[in-house]
Design a protein around this motif. Structure first.
Motif, PDB file in Angstrom:
ATOM      1  N   ALA A   1       0.853  -1.182   0.000  1.00  0.00           N
ATOM      2  CA  ALA A   1       0.000   0.000   0.000  1.00  0.00           C
ATOM      3  C   ALA A   1       0.892   1.237   0.000  1.00  0.00           C
ATOM      4  O   ALA A   1       2.038   1.186   0.475  1.00  0.00           O
ATOM      5  CB  ALA A   1      -0.908  -0.010   1.221  1.00  0.00           C
ATOM      6  N   PRO A   2       0.389   2.352  -0.526  1.00  0.00           N
ATOM      7  CA  PRO A   2       1.232   3.559  -0.621  1.00  0.00           C
ATOM      8  C   PRO A   2       1.920   3.942   0.679  1.00  0.00           C
ATOM      9  O   PRO A   2       3.079   4.374   0.668  1.00  0.00           O
ATOM     10  CB  PRO A   2       0.234   4.634  -1.074  1.00  0.00           C
ATOM     11  N   GLU A   3       1.240   3.792   1.815  1.00  0.00           N
ATOM     12  CA  GLU A   3       1.844   4.200   3.084  1.00  0.00           C
ATOM     13  C   GLU A   3       3.001   3.296   3.505  1.00  0.00           C
ATOM     14  O   GLU A   3       3.806   3.664   4.375  1.00  0.00           O
ATOM     15  CB  GLU A   3       0.789   4.240   4.198  1.00  0.00           C
ATOM     16  N   ASN A   4       3.117   2.118   2.905  1.00  0.00           N
ATOM     17  CA  ASN A   4       4.203   1.198   3.235  1.00  0.00           C
ATOM     18  C   ASN A   4       5.270   1.137   2.147  1.00  0.00           C
ATOM     19  O   ASN A   4       6.182   0.309   2.208  1.00  0.00           O
ATOM     20  CB  ASN A   4       3.666  -0.210   3.488  1.00  0.00           C
ATOM     21  N   ARG A   5       5.180   2.033   1.175  1.00  0.00           N
ATOM     22  CA  ARG A   5       6.195   2.095   0.131  1.00  0.00           C
ATOM     23  C   ARG A   5       7.330   3.016   0.568  1.00  0.00           C
ATOM     24  O   ARG A   5       7.127   3.960   1.325  1.00  0.00           O
ATOM     25  CB  ARG A   5       5.591   2.597  -1.181  1.00  0.00           C
ATOM     26  N   SER A   6       8.504   2.724   0.061  1.00  0.00           N
ATOM     27  CA  SER A   6       9.687   3.531   0.369  1.00  0.00           C
ATOM     28  C   SER A   6      10.376   3.868  -0.945  1.00  0.00           C
ATOM     29  O   SER A   6       9.745   3.895  -1.996  1.00  0.00           O
ATOM     30  CB  SER A   6      10.613   2.736   1.288  1.00  0.00           C
ATOM     31  N   GLY A   7      11.670   4.100  -0.883  1.00  0.00           N
ATOM     32  CA  GLY A   7      12.438   4.306  -2.102  1.00  0.00           C
ATOM     33  C   GLY A   7      12.975   3.018  -2.686  1.00  0.00           C
ATOM     34  O   GLY A   7      13.750   3.047  -3.648  1.00  0.00           O
ATOM     35  N   ILE A   8      12.575   1.869  -2.132  1.00  0.00           N
ATOM     36  CA  ILE A   8      13.078   0.567  -2.582  1.00  0.00           C
ATOM     37  C   ILE A   8      11.920  -0.309  -3.044  1.00  0.00           C
ATOM     38  O   ILE A   8      10.887  -0.376  -2.377  1.00  0.00           O
ATOM     39  CB  ILE A   8      13.825  -0.167  -1.450  1.00  0.00           C
ATOM     40  N   ALA A   9      12.113  -0.987  -4.162  1.00  0.00           N
ATOM     41  CA  ALA A   9      11.172  -2.006  -4.617  1.00  0.00           C
ATOM     42  C   ALA A   9      11.960  -3.140  -5.251  1.00  0.00           C
ATOM     43  O   ALA A   9      13.046  -2.934  -5.811  1.00  0.00           O
ATOM     44  CB  ALA A   9      10.178  -1.430  -5.625  1.00  0.00           C
ATOM     45  N   TYR A  10      11.411  -4.352  -5.150  1.00  0.00           N
ATOM     46  CA  TYR A  10      12.002  -5.531  -5.783  1.00  0.00           C
ATOM     47  C   TYR A  10      11.076  -5.972  -6.912  1.00  0.00           C
ATOM     48  O   TYR A  10       9.879  -6.169  -6.691  1.00  0.00           O
ATOM     49  CB  TYR A  10      12.157  -6.666  -4.777  1.00  0.00           C
ATOM     50  N   ILE A  11      11.649  -6.136  -8.111  1.00  0.00           N
ATOM     51  CA  ILE A  11      10.872  -6.574  -9.265  1.00  0.00           C
ATOM     52  C   ILE A  11      11.306  -7.981  -9.652  1.00  0.00           C
ATOM     53  O   ILE A  11      12.452  -8.208 -10.069  1.00  0.00           O
ATOM     54  CB  ILE A  11      11.044  -5.620 -10.459  1.00  0.00           C
TER      55      ILE A  11
END
Length: 382
Positions: free
Chosen positions: A320-330
């Motif tokens: 969810a948007p509130e748990n997003r940061s500057g890191i993501a794994y694809i």
């Protein structure tokens, strides 16, 4: 939002962006031109003139003044700031020194960087370190706090988990800890300089961070924060001459520690790193804490949207948007055999972790960087 200021700092301070879509800040951040110039200037003076006693006094005074700049990043007070070599070392300041009752337990997560559970295991024993296991690459607040009982003394977290990019809901956790009288300790290495942290709005007892990732500085220098609310309950386990109230008075061997967080410092700091850190912090503050946070989140939302359009790839967790940061794994197909070298050969600096590419977005990134990655993954044949 003034997007021009982000493009300006990208162009003027980060020349590597002309060569790569640099998406590897979670491994090591890019050093700005200003930070590099400051560090080189210090080394040149050190090489040409050395350091006199008067110069050393001058450096200490400058370093003491730098606490106020660091404090601004968290809306803290200068006397709550100390400098050390890195987050792992500073976590030990709190884990070893904080007052704990007998049989106290500590809550950590199964996504955290190893220094967090290791330091607490060293203090309270493995049987008293409670590890909350993840669900869909995140740690739901309810699952975190259900581990708490009457003996829980500390919740110790990486605010952004480097293993998935999940960002804890600091507002909820802070309020819970305040209500229950539980210490809240954070490692913010994977978000400081990008995501907003306000210790007056969301109280935290202890913070540690290295500076070589999102602050774009050098290894061997970090920032610590100890709230004035709890400072008298965190005893310095190790002491040194620089933590004394009058560090330059060696006429008597008398331990008289500073009344501020400076008491946790034991030795002369890494002046080279501090010179770079000063510039890194100032760039961040000049861009604006709220604007940087909003910009990084907007870029991450854009990555989510663009990745969803491509077959065969998927963002882990889909937080969810509130748990997003500057890191993501694809995630991508294992048969592609993707690795860091293939990415770099195609103008993308990012790190592969198993079958997922770890994407780290910062204020020097833009949508063109995201597009370069997504276009490459869309057209890749393996």
């Amino acid at each position: 939002m003034n997007y021009e200021k982000f493009e300006k700092v990208r162009k003027e301070q980060y020349p590597m962006t002309e060569q790569f879509a640099y998406l590897d800040t979670s491994t090591s951040g890019m050093v700005s031109r200003r930070a590099k110039d400051a560090m080189v200037a210090y080394l040149e003076e050190r090489f040409e003139k050395g350091i006199t006693a008067a110069k050393l006094n001058e450096l200490f005074a400058w370093g003491d003044g730098l606490r106020a700049t660091a404090a601004k990043m968290f809306n803290a007070d200068a006397e709550e700031i100390f400098f050390s070599h890195g987050a792992s070392e500073m976590i030990n300041v709190f884990s070893a020194g904080v007052e704990l009752k007998e049989n106290a337990n500590v809550i950590v997560t199964g996504l955290t960087f190893p220094s967090t559970p290791y330091t607490w295991e060293n203090r309270v024993g493995k049987e008293n370190v409670r590890m909350v296991l993840p669900e869909n690459y995140g740690i739901p607040f309810e699952k975190l706090v259900e581990q708490v009982d009457e003996n829980t003394a500390v919740i110790s977290l990486c605010l952004v988990e480097n293993t998935t990019g999940f960002m804890h809901d600091l507002k909820k956790i802070s309020a819970f800890c305040q209500e229950k009288g539980i210490y809240l300790a954070l490692d913010i290495t994977q978000c400081v300089g990008a995501m907003k942290i306000d210790v007056k709005e969301t109280p935290v007892d202890f913070i540690a961070t290295s500076s070589f990732k999102w602050l774009g500085c050098e290894y061997g220098i970090g920032i610590g924060y100890v709230s004035k609310r709890v400072m008298d309950k965190v005893k310095p386990v190790f002491v040194g001459w620089v933590g004394n109230q009058n560090r330059m008075d060696h006429s008597k061997y008398h331990l008289n520690l500073a009344e501020t967080a400076a008491k946790y410092e034991t030795a002369i700091p890494n002046w080279v790193g501090l010179k770079g850190l000063e510039q890194a912090m100032e760039i961040y503050l000049e861009l604006g804490i709220d604007d940087v946070d909003a910009y990084v989140r907007e870029l991450m939302d854009y990555l989510y949207a663009e990745a969803a359009k491509v077959e065969h790839i998927s963002i882990r967790g889909k937080f969810a948007p509130e748990n997003r940061s500057g890191i993501a794994y694809i995630d991508m197909p294992a048969e592609w055999g993707m690795n860091d070298d293939i990415l770099e050969a195609n103008g993308i600096r990012a790190h592969m972790s198993g079958t997922a590419v770890r994407v780290a977005l910062h204020y020097f990134n833009n949508k063109a960087d995201v597009n370069r990655l997504i276009t490459f993954l869309k057209n890749y044949k393996g």
